[in-house]
Design a protein around this motif. Structure first.
Motif, PDB file in Angstrom:
ATOM      1  N   ASP B  10       0.859  -1.187   0.000  1.00 17.57           N
ATOM      2  CA  ASP B  10       0.000   0.000   0.000  1.00 17.57           C
ATOM      3  C   ASP B  10       0.895   1.238   0.000  1.00 17.57           C
ATOM      4  O   ASP B  10       1.508   1.582   1.024  1.00 17.57           O
ATOM      5  CB  ASP B  10      -0.892  -0.015   1.251  1.00 17.57           C
ATOM      6  N   ASP B  13       0.223   3.941   2.548  1.00 14.54           N
ATOM      7  CA  ASP B  13       0.761   3.611   3.879  1.00 14.54           C
ATOM      8  C   ASP B  13       2.248   3.931   3.963  1.00 14.54           C
ATOM      9  O   ASP B  13       2.725   4.488   4.951  1.00 14.54           O
ATOM     10  CB  ASP B  13       0.581   2.104   4.150  1.00 14.54           C
ATOM     11  N   ILE B  14       2.924   3.550   2.866  1.00 14.59           N
ATOM     12  CA  ILE B  14       4.376   3.752   2.862  1.00 14.59           C
ATOM     13  C   ILE B  14       4.715   5.238   2.876  1.00 14.59           C
ATOM     14  O   ILE B  14       5.593   5.684   3.623  1.00 14.59           O
ATOM     15  CB  ILE B  14       5.007   3.047   1.637  1.00 14.59           C
ATOM     16  N   LYS B  16       2.871   7.638   4.063  1.00 19.52           N
ATOM     17  CA  LYS B  16       2.566   8.168   5.391  1.00 19.52           C
ATOM     18  C   LYS B  16       3.671   7.794   6.388  1.00 19.52           C
ATOM     19  O   LYS B  16       4.108   8.615   7.209  1.00 19.52           O
ATOM     20  CB  LYS B  16       1.202   7.617   5.853  1.00 19.52           C
ATOM     21  N   ALA B  17       4.151   6.544   6.262  1.00 22.32           N
ATOM     22  CA  ALA B  17       5.224   6.093   7.165  1.00 22.32           C
ATOM     23  C   ALA B  17       6.491   6.902   6.943  1.00 22.32           C
ATOM     24  O   ALA B  17       7.190   7.256   7.895  1.00 22.32           O
ATOM     25  CB  ALA B  17       5.497   4.604   6.948  1.00 22.32           C
ATOM     26  N   ASP B  20       6.013  10.176   8.609  1.00 23.05           N
ATOM     27  CA  ASP B  20       6.121  10.024  10.069  1.00 23.05           C
ATOM     28  C   ASP B  20       7.577   9.933  10.496  1.00 23.05           C
ATOM     29  O   ASP B  20       7.998  10.560  11.468  1.00 23.05           O
ATOM     30  CB  ASP B  20       5.371   8.756  10.523  1.00 23.05           C
ATOM     31  N   GLY B 175       5.016   4.508  15.100  1.00 22.53           N
ATOM     32  CA  GLY B 175       4.737   4.879  13.718  1.00 22.53           C
ATOM     33  C   GLY B 175       6.012   4.984  12.909  1.00 22.53           C
ATOM     34  O   GLY B 175       7.120   4.792  13.417  1.00 22.53           O
ATOM     35  N   LEU B 180       6.148   0.123  10.132  1.00 20.09           N
ATOM     36  CA  LEU B 180       5.576  -0.554   8.963  1.00 20.09           C
ATOM     37  C   LEU B 180       6.306  -1.868   8.701  1.00 20.09           C
ATOM     38  O   LEU B 180       5.686  -2.909   8.478  1.00 20.09           O
ATOM     39  CB  LEU B 180       5.740   0.374   7.746  1.00 20.09           C
ATOM     40  N   THR B 197      10.761  -0.868   2.665  1.00 14.90           N
ATOM     41  CA  THR B 197      11.100   0.027   3.782  1.00 14.90           C
ATOM     42  C   THR B 197      12.606   0.044   4.020  1.00 14.90           C
ATOM     43  O   THR B 197      13.189   1.104   4.249  1.00 14.90           O
ATOM     44  CB  THR B 197      10.389  -0.404   5.082  1.00 14.90           C
TER      45      THR B 197
END
Lengths: 337, 222
Positions: B10, B13-14, B16-17, B20, B175, B180, B197
């Motif tokens: 996703d 998601d990545i 957003k991570a 963060d 977070g 992740l 990641t």
């Protein structure tokens, strides 16, 4: 200007007390260039730091321009330091700052705010030391001699009355050393600033100083006018220093290898007579015969002087007559053998 | 592109991570420098044979720094939960991660600053003293500018250490990319998330190191 009265400095190293300076008394007059010469570890660097209290004396009295240095509080000490400039063997410039910024530091320390005023004073100082073209360079882009010139400009920024020179030419080559010494001499003449010159090179003393103190093991072993100390050194340490500077290290060896049996004399000429033909006239008129074993003719600061070591030959009577003639002209005659 | 390899990745998601992680890193690094720089200067000044030699002050500071540095970050993270909650009102998320990150990185950074200051030539300090400079002038005009390349290198090293700390704070709900990687890559066996990641972290660290090196060069006039 500077008075040291039986000043001592001892450190505690590994639980043991070491005396770096032992009951030294010196009096340095205004406008004088005063040399302090000694081998490394003789205590001369410590001694000069007692004057601006980079090191605190353990005993005795240190007076600079009527101020008792040892009794000063923080503000008083900082005020004194602004009146006593210092230059160093390794220049100690800020490598991250340009030449102009380095020179401006003491001005900013003294509370100068207005940039135009600072720039004007920095320009004056750059002109004084001959670095007008290097204002915006970094120290790493300069030669050793140029770095020391920046050091000198920085030390003079606040128009101090005293300049302390700690082995200021020891990291420089002979040619550069000469130009720095000439600069210091000129500054002394133009600004009338009192200078204390620490060095292990007798040549520096010879070219620059009016008076000199010789240090050994924390003591001042000999002190006096440079010509006197140079031409008639009394203490063993002084004699070693002078011989080194005169390149006469092994006089004994010369005497031995020349297989001289008769008398050997040292003739000392000071002042204009160093250039007068007295020796020639004593040969011509009195029949003095000799051979030169070693010698040196030059200047001590601005005084011409010469010293010859001669083996005397021929009749004793003509030797005496010739030597008497020299003595009459003010030449000092000493017998070494 | 291989569709099956992309399965379950996703990108939102990545992204957003990533953000963060950047927030945590930026916030904690800024606070670390603000707190660590004076602490490092104080450590240096109070140490033996320095301007403000104070054996007792230095001893106490040194012990505090050593205690914080000897505590594994993951333990510090848990020990600090009540304190973190008090300080920022939460022990979770980006906000909750910052206090333990700062607590862990500040002593580390302060030590590096102390070492960088030790590298400054003593003669330069002596020359400053000889001009009659006050201690704060010596620090601001001589010590810090002269030590600047070393301090920037210290910021770089600290930033990179903080990246790996942020990954750990993921385990307590911090977070970011580390979080992740642990939740998806490790706990759900999604190797592709793990790979992405890790790659992003490697790139981030490389970029920071390069930037840091460049700045060091810029400030180095030797």
């Amino acid at each position: 200007m500077i008075h040291l009265d039986s000043v001592s400095k001892s450190y505690v190293v590994g639980g043991q007390s070491v005396d770096a300076v032992k009951k030294v008394s010196l009096h340095i007059g205004p406008g004088e260039i005063y040399g302090i010469v000694g081998h490394s570890g003789a205590g001369k660097s410590t001694l000069v730091r007692l004057i601006n209290r980079l090191e605190s004396a353990s005993a005795g009295k240190v007076m600079v321009d009527g101020v008792d240095v040892r009794s000063l509080d923080g503000d008083g000490l900082r005020a004194l330091r602004q009146r006593v400039g210092m230059i160093f063997q390794h220049f100690n410039l800020l490598s991250s700052r340009t030449v102009a910024q380095n020179i401006a530091i003491p001005l900013r320390v003294a509370g100068w705010k207005e940039q135009a005023r600072i720039d004007a004073r920095v320009a004056e100082l750059l002109a004084l030391v001959g670095l007008e073209d290097h204002r915006d360079k970094y120290p790493a882009q300069l030669s050793g001699g140029q770095k020391q010139r920046v050091g000198i400009a920085r030390a003079l920024a606040n128009r101090p009355q005293v300049l302390l020179c700690d082995e200021a030419t020891s990291a420089l080559d002979p040619q550069t050393t000469k130009s720095i010494l000439a600069l210091l001499k000129r500054i002394n003449a133009e600004l009338g600033i009192t200078m204390v010159v620490i060095t292990h090179e007798m040549d520096v003393v010879r070219m620059l100083c009016d008076r000199v103190a010789v240090m050994d093991g924390g003591n001042v072993v000999e002190e006096g006018d440079v010509t006197k100390v140079f031409l008639h050194p009394e203490h063993h340490t002084t004699q070693l220093f002078v011989r080194e500077a005169e390149h006469l290290e092994d006089l004994e060896e010369v005497l031995a290898s020349a297989r001289i049996k008769g008398r050997v004399a040292r003739l000392t000429f000071v002042g204009q007579e160093a250039y007068a033909p007295y020796l020639a006239s004593s040969v011509r008129e009195y029949g003095l015969d000799f051979t030169i074993l070693a010698g040196n003719v030059g200047k001590i600061k601005d005084t011409p002087c010469g010293q010859l070591i001669v083996a005397l030959l021929g009749e004793t009577a003509s030797q005496e007559a010739g030597l008497e003639h020299l003595r009459k002209q003010g030449v000092t005659v000493e017998f070494l053998q | 592109m291989n569709i099956s390899w992309m399965d379950g990745l996703d990108w939102m998601d990545i992204a957003k991570a990533c953000l963060d992680t950047l927030y945590m890193l930026g916030g904690s690094l800024a606070l670390t420098v603000i707190l660590g720089l004076p602490l490092g200067v104080l450590l240096f000044l109070t140490s033996r044979r320095q301007l403000l030699e104070q054996p007792i002050v230095y001893g106490v500071l040194s012990v505090v720094v050593n205690v914080l540095r000897s505590m594994p970050f993951i333990i510090l993270l848990i020990v600090m939960i009540p304190l973190t909650y008090r300080m920022v009102g939460s022990s979770l998320g980006v906000r909750g991660a910052i206090p333990p990150l700062v607590f862990a990185a500040t002593p580390f950074f302060a030590r590096l600053v102390e070492i960088a200051l030790r590298e400054v030539d003593r003669g330069v300090v002596e020359a400053m003293q000889a001009t009659g400079a006050k201690i704060h002038q010596i620090v601001l005009w001589a010590l810090l500018p002269e030590a600047m390349p070393g301090i920037i290198a210290a910021v770089t090293v600290t930033a990179i250490a903080l990246v790996s700390y942020t990954a750990m704070s993921g385990t307590v709900g911090g977070g970011g990319l580390g979080d992740l990687a642990i939740r998806f890559g490790y706990q759900r066996f999604q190797t592709n998330v793990m790979v992405v990641t890790v790659l992003l972290l490697i790139i981030g660290v490389q970029v920071m190191q390069m930037l840091g090196d460049r700045l060091v060069l810029r400030f180095s006039k030797k």
